[in-house]
Design a protein around this motif. Sequence first.
Motif, PDB file in Angstrom:
ATOM      1  N   UNK A 405      90.855 -87.728 120.064  1.00 28.17           N
ATOM      2  CA  UNK A 405      90.866 -87.424 118.629  1.00 28.17           C
ATOM      3  C   UNK A 405      91.083 -85.942 118.348  1.00 28.17           C
ATOM      4  N   UNK A 406      90.993 -85.106 119.397  1.00 31.48           N
ATOM      5  CA  UNK A 406      91.154 -83.660 119.209  1.00 31.48           C
ATOM      6  C   UNK A 406      92.635 -83.298 119.171  1.00 31.48           C
ATOM      7  N   UNK A 407      93.087 -82.779 118.059  1.00 30.53           N
ATOM      8  CA  UNK A 407      94.513 -82.457 117.894  1.00 30.53           C
ATOM      9  C   UNK A 407      94.819 -80.970 118.039  1.00 30.53           C
ATOM     10  N   UNK A 408      93.787 -80.157 118.182  1.00 31.44           N
ATOM     11  CA  UNK A 408      94.006 -78.700 118.221  1.00 31.44           C
ATOM     12  C   UNK A 408      93.693 -78.097 119.590  1.00 31.44           C
ATOM     13  N   UNK A 409      93.651 -78.923 120.643  1.00 34.83           N
ATOM     14  CA  UNK A 409      93.370 -78.396 121.971  1.00 34.83           C
ATOM     15  C   UNK A 409      94.556 -77.590 122.483  1.00 34.83           C
ATOM     16  N   UNK A 410      94.287 -76.458 123.143  1.00 32.17           N
ATOM     17  CA  UNK A 410      95.405 -75.689 123.717  1.00 32.17           C
ATOM     18  C   UNK A 410      96.052 -76.458 124.863  1.00 32.17           C
ATOM     19  N   UNK A 411      97.347 -76.295 125.027  1.00 30.95           N
ATOM     20  CA  UNK A 411      98.037 -76.903 126.162  1.00 30.95           C
ATOM     21  C   UNK A 411      97.592 -76.197 127.440  1.00 30.95           C
ATOM     22  N   UNK A 412      97.495 -76.892 128.558  1.00 33.66           N
ATOM     23  CA  UNK A 412      97.027 -76.255 129.791  1.00 33.66           C
ATOM     24  C   UNK A 412      97.871 -75.056 130.200  1.00 33.66           C
ATOM     25  N   UNK A 413      99.186 -75.114 129.938  1.00 30.60           N
ATOM     26  CA  UNK A 413     100.060 -73.991 130.312  1.00 30.60           C
ATOM     27  C   UNK A 413      99.842 -72.767 129.429  1.00 30.60           C
TER      28      UNK A 413
END
Length: 546
Positions: A405-413
Amino acid sequence: MGTVQQPRLADVLVIGSGAAGLSAALHLAPHRRVTVISKGPVDEGSTRYAQGGISAVLDRTDSFDAHIQDTLDAGAGLCDPDAVRRTVAAGPEAIHWLLNLGVPFTREPLEGRSRLHLTREGGHSARRVAHAADATGRAIEEALVRSASGQGSIEVFERHVAVDLITQPVDGTRRVVGAYVQDAKTREVETILAPTVILATGGASKVYLYSSNPDGSTGDGIAMAWRAGCRIANMEFMQFHPTCLFHPRAKSFLISEAVRGEGGVLLLPNGERFMPRFDERAELAPRDIVARAVDHEMKRLGIDHVNLDISHKPAEFIREHFPTIHERCLEFGFDMTREPLPVVPAAHYTCGGVMVNHFGQTDLPGLYAAGEASYTGLHGANRMASNSLLECLVYARAAADHILSQTDLPAPENLPVPPAWDESRVTESQEEVVVAHDWDELRRLMWDYVGIVRARERLHRAERRIRILQEEIHEYYSHFRISPDLLELRNLAMVAEIIVKSALSRKESRGLHFIRDYPDTDPALDGQPTILAPENALRPGDTRRP
């Protein structure tokens, strides 16, 4: 001694490959890239050794209210009622999910059809434990591993040991960004970057000399979360299983509570049944009561074990219901269809752990915990039989759903890259015996001073010795190249300290915690978990609430 310079990337890093870890990975797999690390083979861990089953309301004569009340009663006034209600309500769906994965639960005929066979265990007022004969954990683990192997988005690294969590500021907030992980074969330490990490590392029962758990139950997730600034709760409540096979080669082989659920009785060497003297529920009393009763009788009589007898049941019944236990006992020279089994208590389950809310979130942004490594409020002062696998499945699903449900997580890269693991100032140890010696001493002093029955004087003695051991371990950790054994010892020593501090802070006896200095339960402490915060605690408020 090279190090991997380029970090591995994942959307979610799952540390642990038991019921909680693999369930979470499977729920995430359709939508996220998941990396799972396992200390040993992917199918090795406490889940595999769970014999009894999973509790859930599956019969029309049972009810959610009854399951809830039984859990609250076993928890001795320390359960979080909301966590209990949520978990119990999710039970039937969890069982159906496992059925869809192909878990071969035992069935029984009913009006020309078949239904799940439900057994009853200690603390339950009804038959509600779904099981796969007497090897439920193995059946579940095999189904989870089989399902995960068919998911291209799940990458599994076996024989990899988490060293520590990595935290970095991201947009002004400190959060988890991955972990340092050691390959147990090459002993190289690499970095895995992920905006979300799930701790599913299991409990810490190997902190005791005698345990029913596999060797990997060393409290790794609890220790790593503590070092990262998370609060830990209720670690004084360590459950001792009352009936582990007493044999020098059995390595505390567990005799399932279901044996008592199906009519097994506990006997003294003279054949006297003793449990009715301690509780009206006799052998079906909660585990803390049964374990203390066994411990009391062993100390009173100076005996090294008591006996568990189900030989009055038909041999065919015993072989059908307990094929694995029967076969294993035969290997040690005991035929449970003809004679009693010698049994002793052993450390079995960690009721406390990393504090989480109903979504499995810890204090540290991006970090979740599920299963035995976590403290959800479900178990309170004592876990009721077969609620543990249920908790694994329910909170793994809750954590996965929340992550998705989290849409604002940073991309791992896009995460900040931490420094690579630096081994330039350490050397190879020529004295591995130090680790083995400290490991043995720690487990013995915990067994002698922080066991089933406690006293403040002995707890303080344990506290002082643990502090000395920690200094030795830190010195060793600082100067020599790390090894999986050293990492586990470091974590165990930290967890031992937390257990002792928790036991000293609870000035009453309740559930699994019995202390001679305060033999009575204090009603003023009802609903009050023991919460410890490290010096670097984030102190975000009570995250046990959504």
